[in-house]
Scaffold this motif. Sequence first.
Motif, mmCIF file in Angstrom:
data_model
loop_
_atom_site.group_PDB
_atom_site.id
_atom_site.type_symbol
_atom_site.label_atom_id
_atom_site.label_comp_id
_atom_site.label_asym_id
_atom_site.label_seq_id
_atom_site.Cartn_x
_atom_site.Cartn_y
_atom_site.Cartn_z
ATOM 1 N N SER A 52 0.796 -1.230 0.000
ATOM 2 C CA SER A 52 0.000 0.000 0.000
ATOM 3 C C SER A 52 0.823 1.272 0.000
ATOM 4 O O SER A 52 0.304 2.347 -0.308
ATOM 5 C CB SER A 52 -0.943 0.009 1.206
ATOM 6 O OG SER A 52 -0.204 -0.011 2.420
ATOM 7 N N ARG A 53 2.086 1.200 0.336
ATOM 8 C CA ARG A 53 2.930 2.391 0.381
ATOM 9 C C ARG A 53 3.611 2.676 -0.959
ATOM 10 O O ARG A 53 4.484 3.550 -1.044
ATOM 11 C CB ARG A 53 3.985 2.288 1.480
ATOM 12 C CG ARG A 53 3.406 2.426 2.868
ATOM 13 C CD ARG A 53 4.452 2.736 3.910
ATOM 14 N NE ARG A 53 3.846 3.094 5.187
ATOM 15 C CZ ARG A 53 3.453 4.309 5.509
ATOM 16 N NH1 ARG A 53 3.588 5.300 4.643
ATOM 17 N NH2 ARG A 53 2.907 4.540 6.688
ATOM 18 N N ALA A 54 3.234 1.969 -2.000
ATOM 19 C CA ALA A 54 3.871 2.162 -3.303
ATOM 20 C C ALA A 54 2.836 2.271 -4.404
ATOM 21 O O ALA A 54 1.763 1.668 -4.336
ATOM 22 C CB ALA A 54 4.824 1.011 -3.598
ATOM 23 N N VAL A 55 3.168 3.047 -5.410
ATOM 24 C CA VAL A 55 2.323 3.157 -6.599
ATOM 25 C C VAL A 55 3.233 3.149 -7.816
ATOM 26 O O VAL A 55 4.291 3.792 -7.825
ATOM 27 C CB VAL A 55 1.461 4.438 -6.572
ATOM 28 C CG1 VAL A 55 2.330 5.690 -6.442
ATOM 29 C CG2 VAL A 55 0.581 4.527 -7.805
ATOM 30 N N ALA A 56 2.875 2.394 -8.829
ATOM 31 C CA ALA A 56 3.664 2.315 -10.057
ATOM 32 C C ALA A 56 3.312 3.474 -10.974
ATOM 33 O O ALA A 56 2.135 3.726 -11.248
ATOM 34 C CB ALA A 56 3.405 0.990 -10.766
ATOM 35 N N VAL A 57 4.343 4.172 -11.434
ATOM 36 C CA VAL A 57 4.170 5.223 -12.441
ATOM 37 C C VAL A 57 5.210 4.954 -13.527
ATOM 38 O O VAL A 57 6.325 5.473 -13.488
ATOM 39 C CB VAL A 57 4.364 6.633 -11.843
ATOM 40 C CG1 VAL A 57 4.197 7.695 -12.932
ATOM 41 C CG2 VAL A 57 3.375 6.886 -10.711
ATOM 42 N N PRO A 58 4.879 4.095 -14.485
ATOM 43 C CA PRO A 58 5.849 3.750 -15.518
ATOM 44 C C PRO A 58 6.062 4.888 -16.503
ATOM 45 O O PRO A 58 5.254 5.824 -16.587
ATOM 46 C CB PRO A 58 5.205 2.544 -16.199
ATOM 47 C CG PRO A 58 3.733 2.742 -15.993
ATOM 48 C CD PRO A 58 3.597 3.387 -14.644
#
Length: 254
Positions: A52-58
Amino acid sequence: MSAYQEQRVVVTGAGGGIGAALAHRFAAEGATVVVNDLDPAKAASVAAAIGSRAVAVPGDASTVVAEAREALGGAVDVYCANAGLASGGDAFADEAVWEAAWDTNVMAHVRAARTLLPDWLERGGGRFVSTVSAAGLLTMIGAAPYSVTKHGALAFAEWLSLTYRHRGVRVHAICPQGVRTDMLTAAGSAGELVLAPTAIEPDAVVEALFDGMEKGRFLILPHPEVADYYAARATEPDRWLSGMNHLQQKWESS
């Protein structure tokens, strides 16, 4: 409480290796992390593993700041310019190889800092972490575009630090030698000769960074012996170059 609790962090090139280790560590310290990688599947995999502490932004590291800010709620506290291109070849490598190395290893840092600095200066603080390489302090046989552009990355990090440190912008340049990542494998026989014998795990690089950040160091040397090589290069350049040339000859004859 960790100094990075509730900090908003961006890590480029975080689909594996040092970048993934950085993303995991910042999240473990309580930060919210944007996991950026050119490969969407790799970015998503690392973000999912963190939770939950990460989000992918490719996407391209050169243009990630605006989207990362949005994902983090409007601001970035720590930016890890970790994406790099391990370009091999001599000084006569194709122009496109040089351009790609320059764009990824130097200009992506410049573009990120250009976007981040106005907000950091207004808020009175921010942290820029540049994954340089010992090649930026020394050089690397068989890899002119990589060596030259990593020197550029270090020079830009130095300039950022000397220009803005009194305004709360903290800059750190990580300069490891061999690290057990895909980039080491891609270095081929030169990497096997120069880097592999003392190669360390990505987590050891991250540990050195966090120790250096706590102590306020600009230059982060996960391989402490690099300090001696750097001093020799500065004080006895001809002797150092002769030693490196012997290494070059050994590589050519292998």
